[in-house]
Design an enzyme around this catalytic site. Sequence first.
Site, PDB file in Angstrom:
ATOM      1  N   CYS A 219       0.782  -1.247   0.000  1.00 47.70           N
ATOM      2  CA  CYS A 219       0.000   0.000   0.000  1.00 47.70           C
ATOM      3  C   CYS A 219       0.810   1.291   0.000  1.00 47.70           C
ATOM      4  O   CYS A 219       0.576   2.167  -0.828  1.00 47.70           O
ATOM      5  CB  CYS A 219      -0.926   0.025   1.213  1.00 47.70           C
ATOM      6  SG  CYS A 219      -2.224  -1.197   1.080  1.00 47.70           S
TER       7      CYS A 219
HETATM    8  C1  UDX Z   1      -0.827  -0.502   5.694  1.00 41.95           C
HETATM    9  C2  UDX Z   1      -1.762   0.374   6.546  1.00 41.95           C
HETATM   10  O1  UDX Z   1      -1.353   0.294   7.913  1.00 41.95           O
HETATM   11  C3  UDX Z   1      -3.203  -0.059   6.373  1.00 41.95           C
HETATM   12  O2  UDX Z   1      -4.070   0.778   7.124  1.00 41.95           O
HETATM   13  C4  UDX Z   1      -3.563   0.017   4.887  1.00 41.95           C
HETATM   14  O3  UDX Z   1      -4.892  -0.384   4.670  1.00 41.95           O
HETATM   15  C5  UDX Z   1      -2.601  -0.834   4.070  1.00 41.95           C
HETATM   16  O4  UDX Z   1      -1.241  -0.433   4.329  1.00 41.95           O
HETATM   17  P1  UDX Z   1       0.208  -2.958   5.869  1.00 41.95           P
HETATM   18  O5  UDX Z   1       0.844  -2.671   4.555  1.00 41.95           O
HETATM   19  O6  UDX Z   1      -0.464  -4.266   6.076  1.00 41.95           O
HETATM   20  O7  UDX Z   1      -0.908  -1.830   6.190  1.00 41.95           O
HETATM   21  O8  UDX Z   1       1.345  -2.868   6.969  1.00 41.95           O
HETATM   22  P2  UDX Z   1       1.753  -1.938   8.186  1.00 41.95           P
HETATM   23  O9  UDX Z   1       1.653  -2.722   9.423  1.00 41.95           O
HETATM   24  O10 UDX Z   1       1.089  -0.629   8.146  1.00 41.95           O
HETATM   25  O11 UDX Z   1       3.336  -1.754   7.875  1.00 41.95           O
HETATM   26  C6  UDX Z   1       3.773  -1.169   6.646  1.00 41.95           C
HETATM   27  C7  UDX Z   1       5.286  -1.112   6.621  1.00 41.95           C
HETATM   28  O12 UDX Z   1       5.782  -0.137   7.532  1.00 41.95           O
HETATM   29  C8  UDX Z   1       5.997  -2.419   7.016  1.00 41.95           C
HETATM   30  O13 UDX Z   1       7.104  -2.632   6.164  1.00 41.95           O
HETATM   31  C9  UDX Z   1       6.451  -2.176   8.440  1.00 41.95           C
HETATM   32  O14 UDX Z   1       7.566  -2.946   8.804  1.00 41.95           O
HETATM   33  C10 UDX Z   1       6.801  -0.696   8.370  1.00 41.95           C
HETATM   34  N1  UDX Z   1       6.738  -0.029   9.686  1.00 41.95           N
HETATM   35  C11 UDX Z   1       5.570   0.059  10.367  1.00 41.95           C
HETATM   36  C12 UDX Z   1       7.893   0.539  10.212  1.00 41.95           C
HETATM   37  O15 UDX Z   1       8.981   0.479   9.609  1.00 41.95           O
HETATM   38  N2  UDX Z   1       7.826   1.186  11.424  1.00 41.95           N
HETATM   39  C13 UDX Z   1       6.665   1.285  12.124  1.00 41.95           C
HETATM   40  O16 UDX Z   1       6.687   1.887  13.221  1.00 41.95           O
HETATM   41  C14 UDX Z   1       5.494   0.704  11.581  1.00 41.95           C
END
Ligand code: UDX
Length: 458
Positions: free
Chosen positions: A275
């Site tokens: 996303c």
């Molecule tokens: C995301 C959104 O959170 C969600 O609301 C939307 O509908 C789709 O995109 P998702 O892609 O499943 O969801 O994963 P998410 O848990 O949000 O993590 C995204 C990325 O950010 C991951 O690579 C994660 O490792 C990274 N991340 C997340 C960080 O590097 N640091 C953080 O503090 C949080």
Amino acid sequence: MKRDTHSISIIGLGYVGLCTAATFASRGIGTIGIDIDHERVQQIRKGKAPLHEPQLDDMLKTAVKNKLLDATTDFSGATDTNTTFLTVGTPSGRDGSIDLSFLKQATIDLGRALRKKHGYHLVVVKSTVIPGTPTNIVNPILEDFTKTKVGPSLGLCANPEFLKEGTAINDALHPDKIVIGASDKKSADRLTGLCKRFYRGKLPPLIITNPESAELVKYASNAFLATKISFINTIANIAQQTPGVDVGTVAKAIGLDARIGELFLKAGPGYGGSCFHKDLQALINYSKKNGYNPVLFQATEETNEKQATRIVDMAEKLLGSLSDKKVAVLGLAFKKDTDDIREAASFRVIGQLRKKGAQVIAYDPMAIPNAKKVLSDQIDYANNPRSTIKGADCAVIMTEWEQLRKLKPKDFRSYMKTPNIVDARRIYDPEDFRELNYVAVGLGQRNPTGPQQVSRVP
Ligand code: UDX
């Protein structure tokens, strides 16, 4: 399938569509899933999820057994229901702009089917689409193929989802909010009624607005979260230049400010997943076409991209040169508890390691089959963490898997050729690893004469 006045249909049984279908059925609402992929449909009809998501398999099994969920490739299935959710993919085009071809085709197929239906039908766009898509694209196609005007007999809403992989079922059952972008009052009332039934009186905060605002809510959410990650990674990179400073402590302290909040402040190798990158590119592209360049989001993306180079630089600094060095990459998935590798930072890092002549061996508890489809034999693969680091010159932690947290300093010391560790996910306590060549994102080099960490994050 059991059908009543609340039966719904869902077009596009990918990640969002399938999780949405399973949760609707779990609330006793008859659900029919429609997809053009025959094999996928057959699998779902047997109650088996074609993708990995906790709880999904069990929910599908129960729903199919209770005859609350069925799947088909036949779009006329939608005419047996009163509401159709469009959950098809909206990938990036070549220039980063949104590719609406799946959505357009699904709307055409739905429109053709609905032409034969009598009575009111509500169409809900759940796919992530740029503002204006329901009104300017979906609406005219629907009207053309149904031969009905959106209004008294045909409703249209935007209803973005905010599901996270790994917790999608829980997110769908207990969302922070519901956003309904309705083209008219009747559409809004119908979707609100369905939500009331789903949430059994405990309706989450409901925002009812126009479709354009609803779509922008979705992009704004993802742009904010991605920017928060690039922000903390920027602070991490500054912290790393400052002896004795740990970004974890900084993040904890600033997160206590209610205006900032503690979530999404984990520094790391940069965000991945299906996303954030796609949606930011679509938003930037959309905005530029309208004459405004959102430089903040350009910087969010650039910071994210460059974070991989930071990780590779850390490895290179430890080893002197990466040429012909064996580098163990621990974790391939874009985050833990998923086999999804889309836009995963590990791939950006592996690409750069290989360019610098390193031999890469990788391990992931779930994502290796998917990684092999992309990287094939460009790298080696291992069956477990210890065999990955065996004889390695450097280990790079790329995903925060629980299994990797269990590795102890003695494992790295005894298995690796030299215990050089780059902790890109901050899964280890630096104090435990102080005898090893341990570097980590956002951890300032220790000052050999002064005190170590002034504070530790509990
Ligand atoms: C995301 C959104 O959170 C969600 O609301 C939307 O509908 C789709 O995109 P998702 O892609 O499943 O969801 O994963 P998410 O848990 O949000 O993590 C995204 C990325 O950010 C991951 O690579 C994660 O490792 C990274 N991340 C997340 C960080 O590097 N640091 C953080 O503090 C949080």
